[in-house]
Design a protein around this motif. Structure first.
Motif, mmCIF file in Angstrom:
data_model
loop_
_atom_site.group_PDB
_atom_site.id
_atom_site.type_symbol
_atom_site.label_atom_id
_atom_site.label_comp_id
_atom_site.label_asym_id
_atom_site.label_seq_id
_atom_site.Cartn_x
_atom_site.Cartn_y
_atom_site.Cartn_z
ATOM 1 N N VAL A 150 13.000 -1.589 -5.582
ATOM 2 C CA VAL A 150 11.675 -1.655 -6.188
ATOM 3 C C VAL A 150 10.699 -0.521 -5.475
ATOM 4 C CG1 VAL A 150 9.505 -3.036 -6.530
ATOM 5 C CG2 VAL A 150 11.691 -3.859 -7.040
ATOM 6 N N ALA A 151 10.778 -0.560 -4.204
ATOM 7 C CA ALA A 151 10.054 0.550 -3.298
ATOM 8 C C ALA A 151 10.321 1.840 -3.620
ATOM 9 C CB ALA A 151 10.600 0.142 -1.812
ATOM 10 N N SER A 152 11.440 2.173 -4.411
ATOM 11 C CA SER A 152 11.827 3.573 -4.853
ATOM 12 C C SER A 152 11.372 3.943 -6.187
ATOM 13 C CB SER A 152 13.384 3.545 -5.018
ATOM 14 O OG SER A 152 13.930 3.042 -5.879
ATOM 15 N N THR A 153 10.606 2.855 -6.845
ATOM 16 C CA THR A 153 9.818 3.230 -7.991
ATOM 17 C C THR A 153 8.475 3.546 -7.943
ATOM 18 O OG1 THR A 153 9.454 0.736 -8.590
ATOM 19 C CG2 THR A 153 11.701 1.650 -9.189
ATOM 20 N N GLU A 154 7.762 3.972 -9.050
ATOM 21 C CA GLU A 154 6.220 4.420 -9.031
ATOM 22 C C GLU A 154 5.521 3.540 -9.613
ATOM 23 O OE1 GLU A 154 6.238 8.208 -10.945
ATOM 24 O OE2 GLU A 154 7.244 9.257 -8.963
ATOM 25 N N GLY A 155 4.145 3.602 -9.566
ATOM 26 C CA GLY A 155 3.253 2.770 -9.871
ATOM 27 C C GLY A 155 3.147 1.282 -9.375
ATOM 28 N N VAL A 189 0.694 -1.341 -0.127
ATOM 29 C CA VAL A 189 -0.040 -0.074 -0.182
ATOM 30 C C VAL A 189 0.680 1.326 0.002
ATOM 31 C CG1 VAL A 189 -1.718 1.440 1.386
ATOM 32 C CG2 VAL A 189 -1.812 -1.200 0.876
ATOM 33 N N PHE A 190 2.063 1.283 0.707
ATOM 34 C CA PHE A 190 2.561 2.496 0.780
ATOM 35 C C PHE A 190 4.111 2.936 0.282
ATOM 36 C CE2 PHE A 190 -0.087 2.159 4.621
ATOM 37 C CZ PHE A 190 -0.618 3.340 4.671
ATOM 38 N N THR A 191 4.344 1.470 -0.600
ATOM 39 C CA THR A 191 5.374 1.727 -1.472
ATOM 40 C C THR A 191 4.930 1.462 -2.817
ATOM 41 O OG1 THR A 191 6.152 -0.563 -1.001
ATOM 42 C CG2 THR A 191 7.234 1.166 0.454
ATOM 43 N N ASN A 192 4.733 0.154 -3.241
ATOM 44 C CA ASN A 192 3.944 -0.425 -4.430
ATOM 45 C C ASN A 192 3.750 -1.677 -4.022
ATOM 46 O OD1 ASN A 192 6.395 -1.655 -5.414
ATOM 47 N ND2 ASN A 192 7.218 0.537 -5.688
ATOM 48 N N PRO A 193 2.823 -2.444 -5.255
ATOM 49 C CA PRO A 193 2.510 -3.635 -5.042
ATOM 50 C C PRO A 193 3.669 -4.759 -5.348
ATOM 51 C CG PRO A 193 0.737 -2.453 -6.357
ATOM 52 C CD PRO A 193 2.017 -1.467 -5.903
ATOM 53 N N LEU A 194 4.627 -4.292 -6.134
ATOM 54 C CA LEU A 194 5.483 -5.242 -6.416
ATOM 55 C C LEU A 194 6.457 -5.366 -5.285
ATOM 56 C CD1 LEU A 194 7.010 -7.176 -8.160
ATOM 57 C CD2 LEU A 194 8.204 -5.336 -9.233
#
Length: 298
Positions: free
Chosen positions: A164-169, A116-121
């Motif tokens: 990965v957490a540093s990326t968007e979407g 939820v707070f970084t991204n799904p991956l």
């Protein structure tokens, strides 16, 4: 209620809380999460401190779940080994149901936080790391030394999750992130084999044979530890080769790698528990030094 009864209840509560903390291997988990956070700062184009907080808390929860499930599965084996017989499961401080509920809640909460707070991956990778560590690596330890290769994946996942957490979407894996993952992946081998060497007799009590050679503590295992230390040295230079870091960063990586290689060579020549312990301690210093150097990108 007598004062002695009150004290005994307080002691039991304290013991239970301490048991849950030991179940998580919190100190080890903190070092693991450190890798994830450092990687986030290394790769991120723009820092989101809410994402960093979620990565920290989510990473600790996911790691705690993996460590806890490992102890549930190996409860009876941990009783046999000197280094693990004081864990909360063998001592009966926590029962299977308590530990399982705690680990399940931790794993799900950590996965949700990352999702939820970084991204799904990131959440998906966190959940996969629990499965790999608890369901595949843990039982494989009694079957084959190949388990170390399998365990190196969840062991290095923190760097991948941080990247990965540093990326968007939905999230994606960058090439730089893969290189950072590769460094921690290769690092696992000399790090863990050095540990397995000086704990070999203890591991044997539970039928864990984790050294790379079928002969256990032999020259072949020593050589493979040395060889993977060489691989690690070259792997740590790849971010510079691909122009992600500068001359200062690569110089630190080179010096740290040579220091570790020197100790690995001495261990290869003389092979002893004391030299294995020294190598193990150097690996603990090596990884954060290299990660911090890479983070500067200088």
């Amino acid at each position: 209620m007598s004062s002695s009864t009150h004290i005994s209840k307080e002691t039991a509560t304290y013991s239970k809380v301490l048991g849950y903390l030991k179940l998580t291997k919190f100190r080890l988990g903190s070092l693991v999460v450190f890798s994830a956070v450092i990687t986030y700062f290394t790769v991120a184009k723009e820092v989101n401190f809410y994402a960093v907080l979620a990565l920290t808390c989510g990473g600790i929860l996911v790691t705690s779940a993996a460590n806890g499930f490992n102890q549930i599965i190996e409860k009876d084996l941990d009783k046999l080994m000197t280094r693990t017989h004081q864990r909360p499961m063998p001592l009966g401080i926590l029962n299977n149901a308590e530990a399982f509920i705690f680990c399940t809640i931790s794993g799900l909460a950590g996965t949700v936080l990352l999702w939820v707070f970084t991204n799904p991956l990131s959440g998906i990778l966190g959940f996969i790391s629990i499965i790999l560590y608890a369901v595949i690596y843990t039982p494989l330890k009694r079957v084959s030394s190949f388990s170390v290769f399998v365990g190196a994946f969840p062991g290095a996942f923190p760097t991948l999750i941080g990247a990965v957490a540093s990326t968007e979407g939905f999230g994606h894996v960058s090439f730089f992130g893969l290189l950072l993952f590769l460094i921690q992946f290769v690092w696992q081998f000399p790090h863990f084999w050095a540990l397995a060497w000086f704990n070999s007799d203890d591991y044997a009590k539970a039928d864990f044979y984790l050294l790379p050679s079928k002969g256990g503590k032999d020259k072949s295992s020593q050589f493979q530890i040395l060889l993977y230390t060489v691989f690690l040295l070259f792997t740590s230079l790849l971010p510079f080769v691909f122009h992600f870091t500068g001359i200062i960063s690569v110089s630190v990586c080179l010096l740290a790698g040579l220091a570790m290689l020197f100790q690995a060579y001495i261990f290869y020549k003389k092979g002893s528990n004391e030299l294995a312990k020294k190598l193990f301690l150097i690996t603990l210093v090596y990884l954060p030094v290299v990660q911090l150097a890479l983070m500067t990108k200088l």
